[in-house]
Structure formats: structure tokens, C-alpha cells
Design a protein around this motif. Structure first.
Motif, PDB file in Angstrom:
ATOM      1  N   LYS A 127       0.837  -1.221   0.000  1.00 12.81           N
ATOM      2  CA  LYS A 127       0.000   0.000   0.000  1.00 12.81           C
ATOM      3  C   LYS A 127       0.862   1.258   0.000  1.00 12.81           C
ATOM      4  N   LYS A 128       2.167   1.077  -0.125  1.00 15.02           N
ATOM      5  CA  LYS A 128       3.140   2.177  -0.129  1.00 15.02           C
ATOM      6  C   LYS A 128       3.146   2.977   1.165  1.00 15.02           C
ATOM      7  N   GLU A 129       2.807   2.324   2.255  1.00 14.98           N
ATOM      8  CA  GLU A 129       2.860   2.996   3.550  1.00 14.98           C
ATOM      9  C   GLU A 129       4.248   2.863   4.183  1.00 14.98           C
ATOM     10  N   THR A 130       5.072   2.088   3.536  1.00 23.97           N
ATOM     11  CA  THR A 130       6.474   1.979   3.967  1.00 23.97           C
ATOM     12  C   THR A 130       7.349   1.757   2.728  1.00 23.97           C
ATOM     13  N   ASP A 131       8.647   2.069   2.868  1.00 27.87           N
ATOM     14  CA  ASP A 131       9.557   1.882   1.719  1.00 27.87           C
ATOM     15  C   ASP A 131      10.136   0.473   1.678  1.00 27.87           C
ATOM     16  N   LEU A 132      10.319  -0.075   2.868  1.00 26.76           N
ATOM     17  CA  LEU A 132      10.886  -1.418   2.943  1.00 26.76           C
ATOM     18  C   LEU A 132      10.426  -2.094   4.218  1.00 26.76           C
TER      19      LEU A 132
END
Lengths: 298, 296
Positions: A89-94
């Protein structure tokens, strides 16, 4: 092109901090690694796991985890599902594995990939820094596919090539390993190697398949340089090749590069230094994915 | 490795006769004559007429005990060598320049060759340059995917070599993908059975531990992180690999990236046989002949 792990640390510092979700940082070595990676500016962590266990892990490390954003979950599958969903969900980069078995993470990644119909197969790539070698060497698959068939091997190579591309290796050389030794029946690994060379021999996959099949052929002669990627014939081989750092002077880190970004995959037996390296690599890959705008489109 | 073996294990008794079959490749011929020069053995050479003439010219004047046996073809050479060993007219067989299938199919034939049924395995022997400690990895050549019975033989063969090398109470790590027993992963179950057999002293003084994944096997600290309490991790003499693919890569990583001198031993034959495996250095090939004399 990033030639060594010093280059990875440097770039992680320059491009960081990447937003990192840590799945169950419930162990002192993992917690210490997060502390250092954060201090170095590689990552800004979010924790998912059991609060009490995280607090115990942080005790005595001079690391105030009160300021860190946390999600409280206990079940390892729920922890993995939640963290991996954040990546997609693109709430984190990794994401980084903490103290939970890797199988939960693989299951969570496969579920997200299949939901979107993007990838059928995932793999874990280890990167080795070998003394005297002028580039980083990838070994794959070291985590997921027990006995990959031809199609799976082609996918595994492409995953490793994508990773090496992100590190600046535009046209990586791949060696498909086989213990075919002229005794007994011809091994499937050798037949697969021949077929992969036929299929991708002209470089149409964005990589070169080299004619060698063994480590000995590549490190025995000064005339031949090591490849950028070793494809292991099966998981035991990949696992052994990737984890020889206790007996030979190599350093390693590992990642699962899924379509939404990197998942750092330290071993449960790893120590702080190695886990920090996994996180730094993840931060670099995430930054490069953003720069090149090649991440998942949602 | 060569000097270490020579100093630690000097030859006892009569010099054995080593037969090279078929003699074609100059490198292997030179290896044998180096062993002769070092007073390790007496040479017997089989091959075609032209080659024997060359050998006689090059080595004849210096080697008084040289025996030359003319055979036109590779297969005939190997057959002759095997029959001589069976008749006690020679003691050790060294593979010359011929395909492994041709050579080993004949040599390992339980009736016509030099092996009992399912008795053989191959051991890669590596030496640490730091402390001269030997490490064995097995089976790295004969069995592609050994079953439990074959792994039992593999362990026994390695322990015999360990005893010859005077390794006291050898520690054996039976490798698998994970360190826990999983009924769906055969290598973990096999390792657990071997480990249990060791507990019951079925391997004598040796300590066989498994399943161990590679990080647990190679580091006591890493094993402790996985809550594994054993004396084997980080102190392994013999690694038993789950299949030839992993054994091949493991031994070559140690040899070529770890820069450890390495040789190989075919174990379990009724008389010693030296297999001509590629990527073994000249001195280590001579060392293989010393190792084979120790097996007599």
C-alpha cells in the motif's frame, strides 16, 4: 555501480532514511540493528509485534523505543501480513524480518503478489562481498524455492538481475551452477543450464548467461572473473553458499525484492552487524526504486 | 598439504605399486613420478606404445623400478589395471585421462571392479592454512542424492579417513536446509536418525549432530542464537551434505574463495583408487597418492 558494502552504507546514508517496517523486533540483536541503522540515517522504523517482548529486547541498549511508531500484534502470520500489506500500500519503503520464521513472510508476500496478479514466484537473493573480487556477487535463490524447475529458475534469475540493475549493474553476467561432473546420469541442473543459455544466450533478457557451471572454474584462473550472479541449482546449495561467512572471509546480506519493494531477510542466527547491512541494502534498493519510478503502481 | 602429510604420516613398510590407467595426460604422469621421486611409491604405467616410449625416455633413466604395460585402448588399460590390483600385482589405481563414467563404472562394479556393493563415497579434504586442521566434506562426487542407508556408509567412510588422519573423537555435522526436524524434509529426518545412532554409540567415539543448517554448523554463536546446544557447531571435522550439488559448491567455495588447499579421496573400495577430479592442484594430487597409501 556499487562495488562493495561500503558503497551500500554510503548510499543508504545519502538517500535515507527509508521508512522501514520491522516484523517482530523481539530480539536484542535485531533491536540493536534497528537502533544502529536508525542512528546512521539509513531507516526510520515502525515496529510490529508484541510490546512486552520489544521492550525486553530494547532493555540496556540505550534505545528509547517509546518514540517509535508501533503496531501491536502477536500472531506471526498477522504480523507478516500487516507489514507486507503496508509495503504493497506504499505505507512503507521497505520491510525487515525480525524474530519470526521466514515462511510467514513468504506466505504474506505471495498472497499480495497473487492478489495483484503480478508475480507467480518469489526468491531471496544474497549478496556477497568477496576479498579480491572487484564487484558484489549475488547468490540466488537462498530462501524460497526448494527444487526450482526451469521456469522458476528463469524467474529467479530475473529477480536477481533486477536487484543488480538497481545497484548499477546494467548487464549482469549470470552463472548457472551445476554439479554435473561426468559421472552418473546428466543432472537436471545441467540440462536447465543449457536451456537457459539457449533461451537467453543472445542477451535478450538484459543479462548474459556464462558458459561456466562451477565456482572452481571461476575462481581457479586469473583469466576468468567471477560473475555478478550465481544461480544455485536448489535451495540447499544456495543456502550453504550464502552463509559461509563463519568459515571464509566473505560478508553477506540478503533481500527478497518483491514487486512492491525490498524485504530484508536476515537469518534468525545473524548478529547486529549483518542485520544492519540487510537494512542498509533495503534502504538503497527502496531509494533506487523511487528514483527510477519503477515501483508498484497503485 | 603435501608436506604436512609427508611429515606427519611417513611411509611404513614396502613402497606400494601404483598403476596409472590409462596414461595419456602429461600432468597426471608428472604427478605419479613426483610421488616416485618423493619415495612414496613404485610406478606402473599402462597406455599405448607411443606414450610408453615417451615415458621411458623421460623417466626411465632415473627410475629403476619403472614398469610399462602396453594397452592400445583406454578401456583395456583400466581393465588390466583392475585385474592387476585384484591379483595383488599392484596396490593402488590412479585414474588417468579418461571419462569418469568409463573409469568408475568399471572400477566400482561389485563383481568385476574394486568395490563392494554400495560401499563407496567421495570425500573432499580441505586443510586450513591457519592451523593445518583438516575439514572433510562428503559425498561430493559419487552419490547425487544419497538416501539414509547411503549416508550411513558416507559417515562410516569419512570416519575411517578421520581415524587414519588421527582426528580424535571426530565431530560430524549432517547438513540440512533447517536445523529442526521436519517430517516433510527428508534430509532433516536422515540427519536426526544419524544423530540418534551416534547418541547410541553406533559410530564409536564420533559425535554426529544433525540436522544442522550451515550457519549453525559453522558457528557455535549462531547455533546458540537458534537455541541449539551441542559441541559440534563451530568445531566440525566432517560435513555430510544432503546432495552432490551442495557438496560440490560448498567444497569449491572453501577451496577457491577460502583458499584452502584441497584434495579428494574415494573411500570404500577394497584397494585404494585415486579419481582424477579436475581443479585439484599438482601438489594436492601428489598428496592424494599419499592418502591412498594410508588406506592400504
Amino acid at each position: 555501480m556499487i562495488n562493495d558494502f561500503a558503497g551500500i552504507y554510503q548510499l543508504a546514508k545519502e538517500k535515507g532514511p527509508g521508512k522501514l517496517v520491522v516484523l517482530a523486533p523481539e530480539d536484542r540483536e535485531f533491536m540493536n540493528a534497528v537502533k544502529i541503522a536508525r542512528h546512521e540515517g539509513y531507516v526510520e522504523p515502525i515496529f510490529i509485534g508484541n510490546l512486552e517482548k520489544m521492550q525486553i529486547a530494547a532493555e540496556g541498549l540505550d534505545f528509547n523505543i517509546d518514540q517509535i511508531k508501533k503496531v501491536f500484534l502477536n500472531d506471526p502470520q498477522e504480523i507478516a501480513d500487516y507489514g507486507i500489506a503496508m509495503l504493497f500500500k506504499k505505507e512503507t519503503d521497505l520491510v525487515s524480518k525480525g524474530q519470526i520464521p521466514t515462511s510467514y513472510i513468504y506466505r504474506a508476500v505471495i498472497k499480495e503478489e497473487q492478489k495483484r496478479g503480478i508475480k507467480n514466484n518469489i526468491s531471496v537473493t544474497s549478496l556477497l562481498e568477496i576479498p579480491g573480487c572487484d564487484h558484489i556477487v549475488a547468490v540466488t535463490d537462498v530462501g524460497v524455492n526448494i527444487t526450482p524447475d526451469y521456469e522458476a529458475k528463469a524467474e529467479i534469475i530475473k529477480d536477481a538481475v533486477s536487484l543488480m540493475n538497481l545497484l548499477g549493474y546494467d548487464f549482469p553476467q549470470v552463472v548457472v551452477l551445476s554439479a554435473n561432473r561426468g559421472y552418473g546420469p546428466t543432472l537436471q541442473s545441467y540440462l536447465d543450464a543449457q536451456r537457459l543459455r539457449e533461451e537467453y544466450g543472445d542477451g535478450n533478457g538484459g543479462f548474459e548467461i556464462r558458459p561456466e557451471h562451477s565456482v572452481a572454474e571461476l575462481f581457479d584462473s586469473v583469466k576468468v572473473s567471477p560473475p555478478h550472479v550465481f544461480l544455485a541449482p536448489e535451495l540447499d546449495t544456495g543456502n550453504i553458499m550464502a552463509k559461509l561467512n563463519y568459515v571464509i572471509p566473505v560478508k553477506r546480506c540478503a533481500t527478497l525484492l518483491c514487486s512492491a519493494g525490498p524485504v530484508a531477510i536476515p537469518s534468525r542466527s545473524d548478529f547486529t552487524e549483518s542485520i544492519v547491512r540487510d537494512m542498509a541494502l533495503g534502504a538503497v534498493l527502496a531509494a533506487r526504486i523511487k528514483e527510477k519510478n519503477i515501483g508498484l503502481k497503485i | 598439504m603435501l608436506n604436512y602429510l609427508r611429515s606427519k604420516f611417513p611411509r611404513r613398510g614396502e613402497k606400494p605399486k601404483v598403476i596409472l590407467a590409462p596414461a595419456k595426460d602429461q600432468n597426471v604422469i608428472d604427478v605419479l613420478f613426483k610421488a616416485v621421486e618423493l619415495d612414496i611409491c613404485r610406478p606402473v604405467i599402462t597406455g599405448n606404445r607411443e606414450l610408453l616410449a615417451e615415458v621411458a625416455q623421460k623417466y626411465g633413466p632415473a627410475v629403476s623400478e619403472l614398469e610399462l604395460l602396453e594397452q592400445p585402448g583406454d578401456f583395456e588399460s583400466i581393465k588390466l589395471a583392475v585385474s592387476m590390483i585384484k591379483d595383488n600385482r599392484a596396490d593402488i589405481l590412479v585414474q588417468g585421462d579418461t571419462g569418469h563414467n568409463d573409469f568408475l563404472n568399471l572400477v566400482l562394479d561389485p563383481e568385476k571392479g574394486l568395490a563392494r556393493k554400495n560401499s563407496c563415497s567421495y570425500i573432499s579434504l580441505l586443510m586450513s592454512p591457519k592451523d593445518n586442521r583438516f575439514t572433510m566434506i562428503t559425498d561430493t562426487f559419487i552419490h547425487t542424492l544419497p538416501n539414509l542407508q547411503e549416508k550411513y556408509v558416507i559417515v562410516e567412510n569419512a570416519l575411517r579417513l578421520a581415524s587414519m588422519l588421527k582426528i580424535d573423537k571426530p565431530k560430524v555435522a549432517v547438513l540440512a536446509a533447517i536445523e529442526k526436524v521436519n517430517p516433510r524434509i527428508v534430509s532433516t529426518v536422515d540427519a536426526a536418525v544419524l544423530s540418534k545412532m551416534s547418541e547410541r554409540k553406533q559410530f564409536g567415539d564420533a559425535i554426529v549432530e544433525g540436522p544442522l543448517d550451515i550457519d549453525c554448523a559453522t558457528s557455535r554463536e549462531a547455533a546458540a542464537r537458534k537455541k541449539l546446544d551441542s559441541v559440534v557447531p563451530g568445531d566440525v571435522d566432517i560435513y555430510v551434505v544432503p546432495n552432490v550439488e551442495s557438496g560440490y559448491a560448498f567444497s569449491q567455495m572453501l577451496a577457491f574463495i577460502g583458499k584452502m588447499p584441497h584434495a579428494g579421496v574415494l573411500a570404500g573400495t577394497v584397494k585404494p583408487v585415486v579419481v582424477n577430479v579436475p581443479f585439484i592442484g599438482f601438489e594436492e594430487k601428489v598428496a592424494e597418492i599419499i592418502l591412498s597409501t594410508m588406506l592400504l
